[in-house]
Design a protein around this motif. Structure first.
Motif, mmCIF file in Angstrom:
data_model
loop_
_atom_site.group_PDB
_atom_site.id
_atom_site.type_symbol
_atom_site.label_atom_id
_atom_site.label_comp_id
_atom_site.label_asym_id
_atom_site.label_seq_id
_atom_site.Cartn_x
_atom_site.Cartn_y
_atom_site.Cartn_z
ATOM 1 N N ASN A 353 0.810 -1.221 0.000
ATOM 2 C CA ASN A 353 0.000 0.000 0.000
ATOM 3 C C ASN A 353 0.842 1.270 0.000
ATOM 4 O O ASN A 353 0.330 2.352 -0.309
ATOM 5 N N ARG A 354 2.124 1.145 0.334
ATOM 6 C CA ARG A 354 2.972 2.336 0.444
ATOM 7 C C ARG A 354 3.755 2.643 -0.823
ATOM 8 O O ARG A 354 4.211 3.774 -1.009
ATOM 9 N N SER A 355 3.947 1.638 -1.689
ATOM 10 C CA SER A 355 4.759 1.846 -2.886
ATOM 11 C C SER A 355 4.078 1.245 -4.112
ATOM 12 O O SER A 355 3.623 0.095 -4.071
ATOM 13 N N PRO A 356 4.022 1.986 -5.205
ATOM 14 C CA PRO A 356 3.430 1.441 -6.434
ATOM 15 C C PRO A 356 4.274 0.341 -7.071
ATOM 16 O O PRO A 356 3.830 -0.322 -8.016
ATOM 17 N N ALA A 383 12.915 -4.147 -10.662
ATOM 18 C CA ALA A 383 13.525 -5.106 -9.736
ATOM 19 C C ALA A 383 15.040 -4.978 -9.758
ATOM 20 O O ALA A 383 15.691 -5.008 -8.702
ATOM 21 N N ALA A 384 15.619 -4.835 -10.945
ATOM 22 C CA ALA A 384 17.071 -4.689 -11.049
ATOM 23 C C ALA A 384 17.547 -3.417 -10.366
ATOM 24 O O ALA A 384 18.595 -3.397 -9.715
ATOM 25 N N ARG A 385 16.765 -2.353 -10.476
ATOM 26 C CA ARG A 385 17.158 -1.099 -9.811
ATOM 27 C C ARG A 385 17.126 -1.262 -8.292
ATOM 28 O O ARG A 385 17.982 -0.716 -7.588
ATOM 29 N N ILE A 386 16.151 -2.017 -7.794
ATOM 30 C CA ILE A 386 16.081 -2.248 -6.349
ATOM 31 C C ILE A 386 17.251 -3.107 -5.890
ATOM 32 O O ILE A 386 17.914 -2.797 -4.888
ATOM 33 N N VAL A 395 23.671 -4.058 1.048
ATOM 34 C CA VAL A 395 22.749 -5.146 1.366
ATOM 35 C C VAL A 395 22.606 -6.008 0.125
ATOM 36 O O VAL A 395 22.411 -5.490 -0.982
ATOM 37 N N LEU A 396 22.682 -7.329 0.302
ATOM 38 C CA LEU A 396 22.703 -8.246 -0.833
ATOM 39 C C LEU A 396 21.414 -9.054 -0.935
ATOM 40 O O LEU A 396 21.020 -9.742 0.009
ATOM 41 N N LEU A 424 15.336 -3.722 6.349
ATOM 42 C CA LEU A 424 14.149 -2.918 6.049
ATOM 43 C C LEU A 424 14.493 -1.442 5.914
ATOM 44 O O LEU A 424 13.919 -0.737 5.074
ATOM 45 N N GLU A 425 15.425 -0.958 6.716
ATOM 46 C CA GLU A 425 15.849 0.443 6.612
ATOM 47 C C GLU A 425 16.457 0.719 5.230
ATOM 48 O O GLU A 425 16.141 1.729 4.588
ATOM 49 N N ALA A 426 17.314 -0.198 4.770
ATOM 50 C CA ALA A 426 17.923 -0.034 3.448
ATOM 51 C C ALA A 426 16.888 -0.194 2.342
ATOM 52 O O ALA A 426 16.926 0.514 1.324
ATOM 53 N N PHE A 427 15.952 -1.118 2.537
ATOM 54 C CA PHE A 427 14.901 -1.357 1.547
ATOM 55 C C PHE A 427 14.035 -0.110 1.384
ATOM 56 O O PHE A 427 13.706 0.305 0.261
ATOM 57 N N ASP A 428 13.644 0.500 2.500
ATOM 58 C CA ASP A 428 12.814 1.688 2.445
ATOM 59 C C ASP A 428 13.517 2.808 1.696
ATOM 60 O O ASP A 428 12.924 3.467 0.818
ATOM 61 N N ALA A 429 14.778 3.041 2.020
ATOM 62 C CA ALA A 429 15.532 4.121 1.350
ATOM 63 C C ALA A 429 15.693 3.832 -0.141
ATOM 64 O O ALA A 429 15.599 4.745 -0.967
ATOM 65 N N THR A 430 15.917 2.566 -0.477
ATOM 66 C CA THR A 430 16.100 2.202 -1.883
ATOM 67 C C THR A 430 14.829 2.407 -2.676
ATOM 68 O O THR A 430 14.858 2.933 -3.792
ATOM 69 N N LEU A 431 13.680 1.985 -2.116
ATOM 70 C CA LEU A 431 12.404 2.176 -2.813
ATOM 71 C C LEU A 431 12.144 3.644 -3.099
ATOM 72 O O LEU A 431 11.660 4.014 -4.178
#
Length: 435
Positions: A353-356, A383-386, A395-396, A424-431
């Protein structure tokens, strides 16, 4: 894609001179078939627990490598390997306690029907051996696999590993089927998958090919990570057996506690396979694999064909394997995979719900798949950009699925809740960057 041998000039120039030189050496001496992860490859020199360290001392959170299932450089495993290597290492034609103790420990984790073990060095070898056994037992040759499955790289196994790509031909005795559809209502998934198997059986018979086996990776890793609903394999297994074939559970990816339910992924489905192939995390980096079998399935093969593997099941391999089992049990890593995996999936699901870019989140234990979409459609580019954005944040992870749009999150089993929070912190910033 997350793997490449050709790099953009910007990415290549961001590498150190030493890394650029290593890439040139690699291409010169290893040839063109090898691939590197990430647009900007990484050079690791050390590992400890869930961390990998590059040549400059930078730590990377490993949320991908399931081979080091009990952690990089696990001291218990290293001590067992070192002690046995310093004492004796031969082959399995001599009597030795290690292989017997380890085989007994393995079968003790399985339903009682699965009581015999054969050892190899790689999962590819294990699946190759499974084909030989299946054909001997059934008298058939036909093999049924999912449409983006990966089961190995030997000549025989590559013929039923469609994820290797269109330039690797499938065998004429191979039929591919659609994997279970995770987007169907749960009650329909089992029946739909069974229909796929039944149609493949009918097509094999129509062409005069007797079915020998249905083989699936029980977490459907290469097909995009499909774990639920538990039990959906039952009707498909019944169908292949009714046709005279056997069911082979490829546990190289989901095995050894990965799914957080028990030691084996097939137990989620309430079925007892005829053969179980195992590998990757089995030795925490020591090369070992094998298969666990119902005795009646391997009886004729054993009577009529000698089996020998110089390194499979040797004393050092068995010591490594036993140490891995001990660590999993003593440190309660199956329960850890269940708890940390559930937390991670719950937190990741918030991004639907937070990211398209996030379409769905699924998995079991510490094996999680995240659908990446763009405009409601699978997006390998996003996906590749993430994946590469996370790499730049140290983070791998990787990506899988037929559209290469499913983020594959599969850390060592020692991954903690604190590690999950770091991820999750890295995931949020990456998104936020990718959007």
């Amino acid at each position: 894609m997350t793997m490449a041998n050709a790099f953009g000039s910007d990415d290549f120039n961001r590498l150190s001179e030493a890394e650029q030189a290593m890439i040139a050496r690699r291409e010169r001496v290893l040839g063109p078939a090898y691939r590197l992860f990430y647009e900007r490859p990484v050079h690791f020199v050390r590992g400890e627990g869930v961390w990998l360290y590059d040549a400059g001392g930078q730590a990377y959170l490993d949320a991908y490598n399931n081979v080091a299932s009990v952690g990089h450089g696990n001291p218990t495993v290293l001590e067992a390997i070192s002690r046995q290597a310093a004492t004796l290492n031969t082959h399995t034609r001599y009597l030795h306690e290690n292989i017997l103790t380890y085989a007994e420990s393995l079968t003790a984790t399985c339903p009682p029907e699965l009581s015999q073990v054969m050892f190899t060095c790689t999962g590819s070898e294990a699946n190759d051996l499974a084909v030989r056994i299946a054909r001997t037992y059934t008298g058939g040759t036909g093999i049924i696999v999912t449409s983006h499955a990966y089961h190995g790289v030997t000549s025989t196994v590559a013929e039923f590993s469609p994820s290797l790509g269109p330039n690797v031909n499938l065998g004429i005795h191979v039929r591919t089927i659609s994997p279970p559809n995770p987007h169907l209502p749960a009650p329909e998934i089992e029946a739909a998958f069974a229909r796929e198997v039944e149609a493949a059986i009918d097509d094999l018979k129509r062409h005069g090919i007797k079915p020998a086996m249905l083989i699936v990776d029980t977490i459907f890793s290469s097909d995009g990570v499909i774990a639920d609903p538990p039990g959906f394999l039952k009707s498909a297994v019944a169908a292949i057996r009714q046709a005279g074939g056997i069911f082979v559970a490829d546990e190289v990816q989901p095995g050894f506690g990965r799914t957080g339910d028990a030691l084996w992924g097939f137990l989620r489905h309430g079925v007892v396979p005829d053969l179980v192939t195992i590998g990757k995390p089995m030795g925490n980096g020591y090369p070992m694999a094998g298969l666990i079998a119902r005795p009646e399935i391997i009886a004729d093969f054993g009577r009529n064909a000698r089996y020998f593997n110089t390194f499979g099941g040797n004393p050092v391999a068995a010591a490594a394997g036993q140490a891995v089992l001990n660590v999993i049990q003593q440190e309660e890593l199956v329960a850890n995979a269940r708890a940390v995996g559930a937390y991670l999936r719950t937190e990741l699901a918030e991004y639907i719900n937070r990211s398209p870019l996030i379409g769905s989140v699924r998995g079991a234990g510490l094996f999680i798949g995240v659908d990446v979409i763009d405009g409601g459609k699978p997006s390998s580019a996003a996906a590749a950009r993430i994946v590469n954005g996370l790499r730049d944040r140290h983070v791998l992870i990787s990506a899988s699925g037929p559209h290469a749009n499913v983020l594959k999150i599969r850390p060592p089993l020692v991954f903690s809740r604190a590690d999950a929070c770091c991820f999750l912190e890295a995931f949020d910033a990456t998104l936020k960057d990718v959007v």
